[in-house]
Design an enzyme around this catalytic site. Structure first.
Site, PDB file in Angstrom:
ATOM      1  N   CYS A  70      -4.960   0.794   6.596  1.00 29.40           N
ATOM      2  CA  CYS A  70      -5.160   2.251   6.644  1.00 29.40           C
ATOM      3  C   CYS A  70      -6.455   2.712   5.984  1.00 29.40           C
ATOM      4  CB  CYS A  70      -3.975   2.971   6.020  1.00 29.40           C
ATOM      5  SG  CYS A  70      -3.837   2.791   4.227  1.00 29.40           S
ATOM      6  N   CYS A 102      -7.337  -1.078   1.619  1.00 33.43           N
ATOM      7  CA  CYS A 102      -6.285  -1.584   2.497  1.00 33.43           C
ATOM      8  C   CYS A 102      -6.889  -1.773   3.894  1.00 33.43           C
ATOM      9  CB  CYS A 102      -5.125  -0.590   2.544  1.00 33.43           C
ATOM     10  SG  CYS A 102      -3.833  -1.041   3.727  1.00 33.43           S
ATOM     11  N   CYS A 154      -8.574  -5.395  -9.708  1.00 35.12           N
ATOM     12  CA  CYS A 154      -8.183  -4.316 -10.610  1.00 35.12           C
ATOM     13  C   CYS A 154      -7.737  -3.151  -9.723  1.00 35.12           C
ATOM     14  CB  CYS A 154      -9.386  -3.948 -11.472  1.00 35.12           C
ATOM     15  SG  CYS A 154      -9.059  -2.704 -12.694  1.00 35.12           S
ATOM     16  N   CYS A 175       0.476   3.266   3.512  1.00 32.19           N
ATOM     17  CA  CYS A 175       0.953   2.784   4.816  1.00 32.19           C
ATOM     18  C   CYS A 175       2.044   1.724   4.745  1.00 32.19           C
ATOM     19  CB  CYS A 175      -0.208   2.262   5.649  1.00 32.19           C
ATOM     20  SG  CYS A 175      -0.875   0.679   5.081  1.00 32.19           S
ATOM     21  N   CYS A 202       0.860  -1.183   0.000  1.00 32.00           N
ATOM     22  CA  CYS A 202       0.000   0.000   0.000  1.00 32.00           C
ATOM     23  C   CYS A 202       0.898   1.235   0.000  1.00 32.00           C
ATOM     24  CB  CYS A 202      -0.893  -0.008   1.236  1.00 32.00           C
ATOM     25  SG  CYS A 202      -1.897   1.485   1.412  1.00 32.00           S
TER      26      CYS A 202
END
Length: 138
Positions: free
Chosen positions: A103, A100, A125, A54, A51
């Site tokens: 976060c 995510c 996607c 984070c 991510c």
């Protein structure tokens, strides 16, 4: 950089300082980058996708496949507890948003039943701008 939940920005203003305007639009406001423009759309580099907000590990290159849809596509996350799902009825269709789990940043959407020859029949996607790639050597 793998930030724990206690180290994460607590307000959208704090996120705005931490991220570029383009990153903020996608990660925090659930926008979508233009197709075929992201840095990881056609990448074949082996490694772990994290991510961008984070640093949490989300996907691996082993589950990335060529969907030719304009965004990086994966057939499964690294582990189910790495992402969370939200029903998205915007744009006149039913979709499933992927965020995510660490976060709560927007990553993209997951689709199924499209006929790709993958083990899960799913296509995560994901916006390139939502990710960073940590290369690994084989």
């Amino acid at each position: 950089m793998d930030l724990s939940k206690t180290d994460l920005p607590q307000t959208e203003d704090e996120w705005r300082v931490r991220l570029t305007p383009a990153e903020f639009r996608v990660l925090r406001q659930a926008d979508t980058e233009a197709p075929f423009t992201g840095e990881y759309t056609d990448t074949k580099t082996k490694g772990v996708y994290r991510c961008r907000a984070c640093g949490a590990e989300l996907f691996t290159s082993d589950t990335k496949f060529d969907s030719h849809c304009g965004w990086p596509s994966f057939f499964q996350p690294l582990a189910e507890d790495r992402v969370r799902y939200i029903e998205d009825n915007s744009m006149g269709m039913r979709r499933v948003e992927v965020r995510c789990a660490n976060c709560d940043s927007h990553l993209g959407h997951v689709f199924e039943g499209e006929g790709y020859g993958t083990p899960t029949d799913q296509r995560y996607c994901i916006n390139s701008i939502s990710l960073t790639l940590e290369p690994r050597e084989d």
